[in-house]
Design a protein around this motif. Structure first.
Motif, PDB file in Angstrom:
ATOM      1  N   TYR A 247       0.818  -1.208   0.000  1.00  0.00           N
ATOM      2  CA  TYR A 247       0.000   0.000   0.000  1.00  0.00           C
ATOM      3  C   TYR A 247       0.855   1.263   0.000  1.00  0.00           C
ATOM      4  O   TYR A 247       0.567   2.212  -0.720  1.00  0.00           O
ATOM      5  CB  TYR A 247      -0.942   0.015   1.210  1.00  0.00           C
ATOM      6  N   GLU A 248       1.899   1.282   0.813  1.00  0.00           N
ATOM      7  CA  GLU A 248       2.739   2.475   0.878  1.00  0.00           C
ATOM      8  C   GLU A 248       3.424   2.764  -0.452  1.00  0.00           C
ATOM      9  O   GLU A 248       3.513   3.921  -0.857  1.00  0.00           O
ATOM     10  CB  GLU A 248       3.771   2.357   2.008  1.00  0.00           C
ATOM     11  N   SER A 249       3.879   1.740  -1.137  1.00  0.00           N
ATOM     12  CA  SER A 249       4.544   1.999  -2.423  1.00  0.00           C
ATOM     13  C   SER A 249       3.562   2.606  -3.418  1.00  0.00           C
ATOM     14  O   SER A 249       3.915   3.517  -4.169  1.00  0.00           O
ATOM     15  CB  SER A 249       5.190   0.728  -2.978  1.00  0.00           C
ATOM     16  N   GLU A 250       2.329   2.135  -3.415  1.00  0.00           N
ATOM     17  CA  GLU A 250       1.315   2.700  -4.316  1.00  0.00           C
ATOM     18  C   GLU A 250       0.965   4.132  -3.917  1.00  0.00           C
ATOM     19  O   GLU A 250       0.800   4.994  -4.776  1.00  0.00           O
ATOM     20  CB  GLU A 250       0.050   1.838  -4.319  1.00  0.00           C
ATOM     21  N   LEU A 251       0.879   4.383  -2.612  1.00  0.00           N
ATOM     22  CA  LEU A 251       0.546   5.738  -2.158  1.00  0.00           C
ATOM     23  C   LEU A 251       1.665   6.722  -2.468  1.00  0.00           C
ATOM     24  O   LEU A 251       1.400   7.852  -2.892  1.00  0.00           O
ATOM     25  CB  LEU A 251       0.229   5.717  -0.660  1.00  0.00           C
ATOM     26  N   TYR A 252       2.912   6.318  -2.262  1.00  0.00           N
ATOM     27  CA  TYR A 252       4.037   7.198  -2.600  1.00  0.00           C
ATOM     28  C   TYR A 252       4.065   7.477  -4.097  1.00  0.00           C
ATOM     29  O   TYR A 252       4.360   8.605  -4.518  1.00  0.00           O
ATOM     30  CB  TYR A 252       5.368   6.596  -2.138  1.00  0.00           C
ATOM     31  N   LEU A 253       3.749   6.486  -4.895  1.00  0.00           N
ATOM     32  CA  LEU A 253       3.692   6.687  -6.341  1.00  0.00           C
ATOM     33  C   LEU A 253       2.611   7.720  -6.694  1.00  0.00           C
ATOM     34  O   LEU A 253       2.844   8.619  -7.490  1.00  0.00           O
ATOM     35  CB  LEU A 253       3.423   5.354  -7.048  1.00  0.00           C
ATOM     36  N   LEU A 254       1.439   7.580  -6.068  1.00  0.00           N
ATOM     37  CA  LEU A 254       0.361   8.532  -6.327  1.00  0.00           C
ATOM     38  C   LEU A 254       0.765   9.959  -5.962  1.00  0.00           C
ATOM     39  O   LEU A 254       0.472  10.901  -6.688  1.00  0.00           O
ATOM     40  CB  LEU A 254      -0.893   8.154  -5.534  1.00  0.00           C
ATOM     41  N   LEU A 255       1.424  10.102  -4.817  1.00  0.00           N
ATOM     42  CA  LEU A 255       1.837  11.435  -4.378  1.00  0.00           C
ATOM     43  C   LEU A 255       2.851  12.056  -5.332  1.00  0.00           C
ATOM     44  O   LEU A 255       2.884  13.266  -5.518  1.00  0.00           O
ATOM     45  CB  LEU A 255       2.420  11.369  -2.969  1.00  0.00           C
ATOM     46  N   SER A 256       3.679  11.229  -5.936  1.00  0.00           N
ATOM     47  CA  SER A 256       4.735  11.749  -6.805  1.00  0.00           C
ATOM     48  C   SER A 256       4.252  12.084  -8.215  1.00  0.00           C
ATOM     49  O   SER A 256       4.940  12.794  -8.946  1.00  0.00           O
ATOM     50  CB  SER A 256       5.882  10.734  -6.896  1.00  0.00           C
TER      51      SER A 256
ATOM     52  N   ARG B  92       2.564  14.230  -9.840  1.00  0.00           N
ATOM     53  CA  ARG B  92       1.958  15.566  -9.815  1.00  0.00           C
ATOM     54  C   ARG B  92       1.452  16.025 -11.191  1.00  0.00           C
ATOM     55  O   ARG B  92       0.664  16.963 -11.267  1.00  0.00           O
ATOM     56  CB  ARG B  92       2.931  16.570  -9.248  1.00  0.00           C
ATOM     57  N   GLU B  93       1.916  15.384 -12.253  1.00  0.00           N
ATOM     58  CA  GLU B  93       1.436  15.773 -13.580  1.00  0.00           C
ATOM     59  C   GLU B  93      -0.002  15.305 -13.817  1.00  0.00           C
ATOM     60  O   GLU B  93      -0.681  15.809 -14.704  1.00  0.00           O
ATOM     61  CB  GLU B  93       2.368  15.231 -14.685  1.00  0.00           C
ATOM     62  N   ARG B  94      -0.460  14.360 -13.035  1.00  0.00           N
ATOM     63  CA  ARG B  94      -1.838  13.850 -13.130  1.00  0.00           C
ATOM     64  C   ARG B  94      -2.710  14.574 -12.117  1.00  0.00           C
ATOM     65  O   ARG B  94      -2.257  14.954 -11.046  1.00  0.00           O
ATOM     66  CB  ARG B  94      -1.879  12.349 -12.841  1.00  0.00           C
TER      67      ARG B  94
END
Length: 159
Positions: free
Chosen positions: A31-40, A42-44
């Motif tokens: 879950y954390e890896s997916e959440l960190y990916l989402l936070l990064s 920013r172009e989306r």
């Protein structure tokens, strides 16, 4: 069944609590890896990222045939009192989840996607509660559409 013998499991883990802790750490890392990916990303747009995360959760629930719709709630409820470190790991995950969602909502505010009156902290807490509820309802109804519908309704309220 995993097809792995009990003796093979206990070769790697001293006891059930250690095995359970390893399972919890696995889910936290996922879950954390997916959440960190989402936070990064920013172009989306934030809303787009939320929907992609919900799609990921939905696929996971369907892949598990609706067993353990939210692995954290399921594991927390089934963890015996003799394994307090497991419950603490799950509690810590949820404590750390709120600031991540709060950052995501702040990004939505900064981008002008959400109403300026939205307070990211309380909104994040409410979103997590709604998300957990939708995961449980999706599991009991065997309908992952509930997750998407909840996320879309929540995002509409933020706009």
């Amino acid at each position: 069944m995993s097809g792995v013998s009990k003796s093979n499991i206990y070769y790697h883990f001293k006891n059930k609590e250690e095995l359970l802790q390893a399972v919890v750490q696995y889910w936290i890392a996922q879950y954390e890896s997916e959440l960190y990916l989402l936070l990064s990303q920013r172009e989306r747009g934030v809303e787009e990222r939320i929907y992609s995360f919900m799609a990921l959760l939905s696929a996971g629930i369907e892949g598990r045939n609706y067993e353990g719709s939210c692995p954290f709630v399921t594991l927390y409820m089934q963890t015996p009192d003799s394994a307090p470190q497991v419950k603490e790991s799950i509690s810590r995950f949820f404590r750390e989840l709120r600031p991540m969602v709060e950052k995501l909502f702040q990004q939505g505010l900064d981008r002008g996607e959400f109403r300026k009156e939205i307070e990211p902290g309380p909104a994040a807490l409410l979103f997590i509660a709604a998300l957990e509820g939708s995961l449980i309802l999706a599991g009991t109804a065997r309908d992952v559409g509930i997750i998407e519908q909840s996320a879309r309704t929540f995002c509409q309220m933020l706009r």
